[in-house]
Design a protein around this motif. Structure first.
Motif, PDB file in Angstrom:
ATOM      1  N   THR A 171     -11.611  -6.164 -13.557  1.00 11.58           N
ATOM      2  CA  THR A 171     -10.538  -6.061 -12.575  1.00 11.58           C
ATOM      3  C   THR A 171      -9.176  -5.983 -13.244  1.00 11.58           C
ATOM      4  O   THR A 171      -8.310  -5.196 -12.840  1.00 11.58           O
ATOM      5  CB  THR A 171     -10.577  -7.267 -11.613  1.00 11.58           C
ATOM      6  N   ARG A 205     -16.452  -9.825 -14.290  1.00  8.69           N
ATOM      7  CA  ARG A 205     -15.792  -9.147 -13.168  1.00  8.69           C
ATOM      8  C   ARG A 205     -14.278  -9.241 -13.299  1.00  8.69           C
ATOM      9  O   ARG A 205     -13.561  -8.266 -13.071  1.00  8.69           O
ATOM     10  CB  ARG A 205     -16.246  -9.760 -11.847  1.00  8.69           C
ATOM     11  N   ARG A 231     -13.466   0.290  -5.514  1.00  5.85           N
ATOM     12  CA  ARG A 231     -14.312  -0.636  -4.745  1.00  5.85           C
ATOM     13  C   ARG A 231     -15.762  -0.553  -5.198  1.00  5.85           C
ATOM     14  O   ARG A 231     -16.431  -1.585  -5.334  1.00  5.85           O
ATOM     15  CB  ARG A 231     -14.199  -0.315  -3.252  1.00  5.85           C
ATOM     16  N   PHE A 232     -16.251   0.656  -5.452  1.00  4.35           N
ATOM     17  CA  PHE A 232     -17.640   0.785  -5.917  1.00  4.35           C
ATOM     18  C   PHE A 232     -17.829   0.067  -7.252  1.00  4.35           C
ATOM     19  O   PHE A 232     -18.790  -0.687  -7.431  1.00  4.35           O
ATOM     20  CB  PHE A 232     -18.020   2.260  -6.066  1.00  4.35           C
ATOM     21  N   GLU A 244     -22.346   1.942  -0.186  1.00  4.13           N
ATOM     22  CA  GLU A 244     -21.021   2.354  -0.669  1.00  4.13           C
ATOM     23  C   GLU A 244     -21.107   3.680  -1.411  1.00  4.13           C
ATOM     24  O   GLU A 244     -20.257   4.557  -1.239  1.00  4.13           O
ATOM     25  CB  GLU A 244     -20.445   1.279  -1.594  1.00  4.13           C
ATOM     26  N   ALA A 292      -8.891   3.873  -4.140  1.00  3.77           N
ATOM     27  CA  ALA A 292      -9.370   2.582  -3.646  1.00  3.77           C
ATOM     28  C   ALA A 292     -10.885   2.582  -3.488  1.00  3.77           C
ATOM     29  O   ALA A 292     -11.558   1.598  -3.827  1.00  3.77           O
ATOM     30  CB  ALA A 292      -8.700   2.246  -2.312  1.00  3.77           C
ATOM     31  N   ALA A 293     -11.452   3.689  -2.979  1.00  5.05           N
ATOM     32  CA  ALA A 293     -12.902   3.762  -2.795  1.00  5.05           C
ATOM     33  C   ALA A 293     -13.627   3.746  -4.132  1.00  5.05           C
ATOM     34  O   ALA A 293     -14.657   3.080  -4.294  1.00  5.05           O
ATOM     35  CB  ALA A 293     -13.257   5.029  -2.010  1.00  5.05           C
ATOM     36  N   ASP A 297     -16.093  -2.333  -8.463  1.00  2.00           N
ATOM     37  CA  ASP A 297     -15.983  -3.775  -8.280  1.00  2.00           C
ATOM     38  C   ASP A 297     -17.274  -4.351  -7.707  1.00  2.00           C
ATOM     39  O   ASP A 297     -17.685  -5.459  -8.070  1.00  2.00           O
ATOM     40  CB  ASP A 297     -14.809  -4.105  -7.360  1.00  2.00           C
ATOM     41  N   LEU A 298     -17.932  -3.617  -6.828  1.00  2.00           N
ATOM     42  CA  LEU A 298     -19.214  -4.086  -6.285  1.00  2.00           C
ATOM     43  C   LEU A 298     -20.268  -4.197  -7.382  1.00  2.00           C
ATOM     44  O   LEU A 298     -21.082  -5.121  -7.375  1.00  2.00           O
ATOM     45  CB  LEU A 298     -19.692  -3.151  -5.168  1.00  2.00           C
ATOM     46  N   ASP A 306       0.827  -1.208   0.000  1.00  3.87           N
ATOM     47  CA  ASP A 306       0.000   0.000   0.000  1.00  3.87           C
ATOM     48  C   ASP A 306       0.864   1.262   0.000  1.00  3.87           C
ATOM     49  O   ASP A 306       0.517   2.257  -0.653  1.00  3.87           O
ATOM     50  CB  ASP A 306      -0.927   0.004   1.215  1.00  3.87           C
TER      51      ASP A 306
END
Length: 217
Positions: A153, A149, A134-135, A114, A130-131, A137-138, A16
């Motif tokens: 990714t 998916r 993440r959305f 989210e 990252a946020a 990816d959801l 990270d």
């Protein structure tokens, strides 16, 4: 068990940290990576740095050449940027449509939760990236198509695009656009979900294209 757990956490922390350094150009595009120097900077041994670099290579953020070691990946060209957004428009609009039709109740609620999170994270470029990822990816997960998916990714679009340009002034726009996508999916409206995702990606493309007109580019 405590040893491996601590090592795993350390490896994640180093990964990270290096990702943040690359996103924020503390490690410049095409710069050669000095593993020993990074280990000293992060106060760790070279081993977790090598492990982190292997992960970053899989994400397309660094490149490894025989006998030359790692270098930071170059920034996207305008053509590469266009190709990436073309792929996103193809894949992610389909993901949004399928998510509206197929997602479980829990997945719909998770997307709405989210999307409602604040994206005002100007203190951390990496946290916003990252946020945002993440959305998306959801949404891809809610489409209930593992191959779709995986394809989304593997683009690692957010990492590459936010290296080009971090839209500090536009985080609120991103949140509003995500909320519209989530609302359409929660309502079970495939047409609206696809349209909302297309509008979001089109707006994001326009926001980020500005970087190619900068003199330093």
């Amino acid at each position: 068990m405590s040893g491996p757990i601590r090592r795993s956490v350390l490896s994640d922390d180093v990964h990270d940290s290096l990702k943040s350094m690359i996103l924020e150009h503390q490690l410049a595009p095409e710069e050669r990576v000095n593993i020993d120097a990074l280990a000293r900077t992060l106060d760790v041994s070279p081993t977790p740095v090598r492990e982190a670099l292997a992960r970053l290579e899989s994400e397309g953020l660094v490149r490894k050449r025989p006998l030359a070691g790692y270098t930071v990946a170059p920034l996207l060209t305008r053509d590469e940027f266009g190709d990436m957004f073309d792929m996103r428009l193809l894949l992610e609009t389909a993901a949004a449509r399928w998510a509206a039709a197929r997602a479980s109740g829990a997945a719909r609620a998770g997307l709405s939760a989210e999307a409602s999170l604040s994206y005002e994270v100007s203190s951390s470029h990496a946290a916003f990236t990252a946020a945002d990822a993440r959305f998306h990816d959801l949404v891809a997960a809610a489409a209930v198509n593992p191959l779709l998916r995986e394809a989304i990714t593997r683009l690692h679009a957010h990492l590459h695009i936010h290296r080009l340009y971090f839209p500090y002034a536009e985080t609120a726009s991103t949140r509003r656009e995500h909320e519209l996508i989530a609302a359409a999916i929660e309502a079970g409206d495939p047409d609206a979900a696809e349209a909302a995702m297309r509008a979001h990606l089109t707006a994001a493309r326009t926001r980020h294209l500005a970087v190619f007109d900068q003199p330093s580019r």
